[in-house]
Design an enzyme around this catalytic site. Structure first.
Site, mmCIF file in Angstrom:
data_model
loop_
_atom_site.group_PDB
_atom_site.id
_atom_site.type_symbol
_atom_site.label_atom_id
_atom_site.label_comp_id
_atom_site.label_asym_id
_atom_site.label_seq_id
_atom_site.Cartn_x
_atom_site.Cartn_y
_atom_site.Cartn_z
ATOM 1 N N ASP A 197 40.245 36.284 34.484
ATOM 2 C CA ASP A 197 40.990 37.077 32.959
ATOM 3 C C ASP A 197 42.615 37.034 33.464
ATOM 4 O O ASP A 197 43.274 37.636 33.366
ATOM 5 C CB ASP A 197 40.487 37.192 31.973
ATOM 6 C CG ASP A 197 39.970 38.446 32.730
ATOM 7 O OD1 ASP A 197 39.957 38.836 34.109
ATOM 8 O OD2 ASP A 197 39.779 39.285 32.162
ATOM 9 N N SER A 198 42.397 37.697 35.231
ATOM 10 C CA SER A 198 43.732 38.343 35.799
ATOM 11 C C SER A 198 44.729 37.224 35.089
ATOM 12 O O SER A 198 45.517 37.747 35.580
ATOM 13 C CB SER A 198 43.380 38.369 37.297
ATOM 14 O OG SER A 198 42.883 36.543 37.076
ATOM 15 N N ASP A 209 35.950 33.293 33.482
ATOM 16 C CA ASP A 209 36.059 34.202 32.636
ATOM 17 C C ASP A 209 35.451 34.426 31.618
ATOM 18 O O ASP A 209 36.121 33.239 30.190
ATOM 19 C CB ASP A 209 36.969 35.194 33.439
ATOM 20 C CG ASP A 209 37.002 35.929 34.347
ATOM 21 O OD1 ASP A 209 35.920 36.182 34.849
ATOM 22 O OD2 ASP A 209 38.117 36.586 34.530
ATOM 23 N N GLU A 267 33.145 45.206 42.446
ATOM 24 C CA GLU A 267 34.862 44.401 42.676
ATOM 25 C C GLU A 267 35.036 46.558 42.246
ATOM 26 O O GLU A 267 34.155 47.238 41.641
ATOM 27 C CB GLU A 267 35.719 44.550 41.036
ATOM 28 C CG GLU A 267 36.828 44.705 41.020
ATOM 29 C CD GLU A 267 38.279 44.084 40.095
ATOM 30 O OE1 GLU A 267 37.453 43.195 39.609
ATOM 31 O OE2 GLU A 267 39.557 44.132 39.928
HETATM 32 O O1 KIV Z 1 40.386 38.404 36.907
HETATM 33 C C1 KIV Z 1 39.720 38.176 38.105
HETATM 34 O O2 KIV Z 1 40.398 37.183 38.968
HETATM 35 C C2 KIV Z 1 38.261 38.440 38.408
HETATM 36 C C3 KIV Z 1 38.582 38.291 39.916
HETATM 37 C C4 KIV Z 1 39.085 39.536 40.964
HETATM 38 C C5 KIV Z 1 37.044 39.290 40.358
HETATM 39 O O3 KIV Z 1 37.712 38.991 37.797
#
Ligand code: KIV
Length: 286
Positions: free
Chosen positions: A64-65, A103, A203
Site C-alpha cells: 500500500d506504499s 497488502d 520494518e
Molecule cells: O507497503 C509496502 O510497500 C510495504 C513494504 C515496505 C514492506 O509494506
C-alpha cells in the site's frame, strides 16, 4: 552502479539451482530452515512486474506504499481496497508465475474481523494474489489472520514500524529501542506465527532485536531497515531504482538512478522536437 542490473543473463542463470522458486507458503519456511535468504520487491503495475519477474527476485509485494509512490499521497492511509485490487491485478498479469502478496489497506481489517476476512478473500479472488499482508498484532488482527489462514488464505504479518498506524506511533521512526518496545515486538512476532502467518515483515526494527526475533521463529522474517539478521529483505522498487531523489531514507540502497535517466531522456526528446531532429526519416512512413 547499474552494471549488474543491465546484465542480459536470465533469471535462471542467476538463481542458484538449489533454490527452488517460492510457490507455496511452506516453501518460505523451508527456505528459512535451509538458511537461504529471500528477496522481495514491491511492484504496482504490469510492466514493472514483468521486468522484476525476469530477475532472480523471489517474490513481489503490491504494497500500500503505492499510496505514496504512485498516487502521490503523504501516507498509505487513503488507499482503498478497490485500488489495491486494481494494482494487484496488473501485477498478476505482468508476473503470472511469481509469488505475489497483496497488502490489505488501512480500514479494511481494522474495521472488524468479518470485514478483514472478507477483504482478504476479495483480493485473493479478484486479483489472484498468493497471499495477503496485514500490519500489527492487535487481538482482532490476530483473529483475522487465524480465520484467513484457516480458510486457506496465506497471511504475511508486518510489525515494527507499521505505516498504517504512523499517527499513533508518532511518526516513521525505528522501533525496539527501549525494553518495553523490544518485549512487545518479540511477543507480537510469536503471536503472528501462532496465528498462522507464514512470514512477517520487520520494518525499522533495531538490528540486534530483529536478529533475535528471527532466531526465535520457524517462519522467515523479511526485513526493511532492520539490519542483516533477518531471513530476507524487501525494498520499495521506486527507492531501489532511484526514481525519487528528493529524499533517501537510511535503510535504502539505490541500485540505479532511473529518476535522472527519465528526466534526461524526456529532455532530449523535447529538444529534438524543437530542433527538428525527431521524427527522422526512419520514424516516418512512405
Ligand atoms: O507497503 C509496502 O510497500 C510495504 C513494504 C515496505 C514492506 O509494506
Amino acid at each position: 552502479m547499474v552494471s549488474d542490473s543491465m546484465s542480459t543473463s536470465s533469471a535462471s542463470d542467476r538463481t542458484p539451482s538449489s533454490r527452488k522458486p517460492l510457490r507455496y507458503p511452506a516453501d518460505w519456511i523451508k527456505r528459512k530452515a535451509a538458511g537461504e535468504r529471500i528477496s522481495v520487491l514491491t511492484a504496482y503495475d504490469a510492466t514493472m512486474a514483468r521486468l522484476l519477474a525476469a530477475s532472480g527476485v523471489d517474490a513481489l509485494l503490491i504494497g500500500d506504499s503505492l499510496g505514496m509512490v504512485v498516487q502521490g499521497q503523504s501516507s498509505t492511509l487513503p488507499v482503498t481496497l478497490d485500488e489495491m485490487i486494481y494494482h494487484a491485478r496488473m501485477v498478476r498479469r505482468g508476473a503470472p508465475d511469481s509469488f505475489i502478496i497483496g497488502d490489505l489497506p488501512f480500514g479494511s481489517y481494522q474495521a472488524g474481523i468479518d470485514s478483514g476476512v472478507a477483504a482478504g478473500i476479495r483480493i485473493m479472488k479478484e486479483a489472484g494474489v498468493d497471499a495477503v499482508k496485514v500490519e500489527g498484532a492487535e487481538a482482532d488482527t490476530l483473529a483475522v489472520i487465524r480465520k484467513l489462514s484457516a480458510a486457506g488464505a496465506p497471511v504475511m504479518g508486518h510489525i515494527g514500524l507499521t505505516p498504517q498506524s504512523y499517527l499513533t506511533i508518532g511518526g516513521f521512526r525505528a522501533q525496539g529501542r527501549d525494553d518495553a518496545q523490544a518485549t512487545r515486538l518479540k511477543a507480537e512476532a510469536l503471536a503472528l506465527q501462532s496465528a498462522g502467518c507464514f512470514a512477517m515483515v520487520l520494518e525499522l526494527v533495531t538490528a540486534d532485536l530483529a536478529g533475535e526475533i528471527t532466531a526465535s521463529l520457524a517462519v522467515p522474517t523479511i526485513g526493511i531497515g532492520s539490519g542483516a539478521g533477518t531471513s530476507g529483505q524487501v525494498l520499495v522498487i521506486n527507492d531501489l531504482l532511484g526514481l525519487d531523489d528528493r529524499f533517501q531514507a537510511r535503510h535504502v540502497k539505490r541500485y540505479a538512478d532511473l529518476g535522472q535517466a527519465i528526466t534526461k531522456a524526456a529532455d532530449e526528446y523535447h529538444r529534438e522536437i524543437h530542433d527538428g531532429q525527431f521524427p527522422a526519416d526512419e520514424h516516418s512512413f512512405r
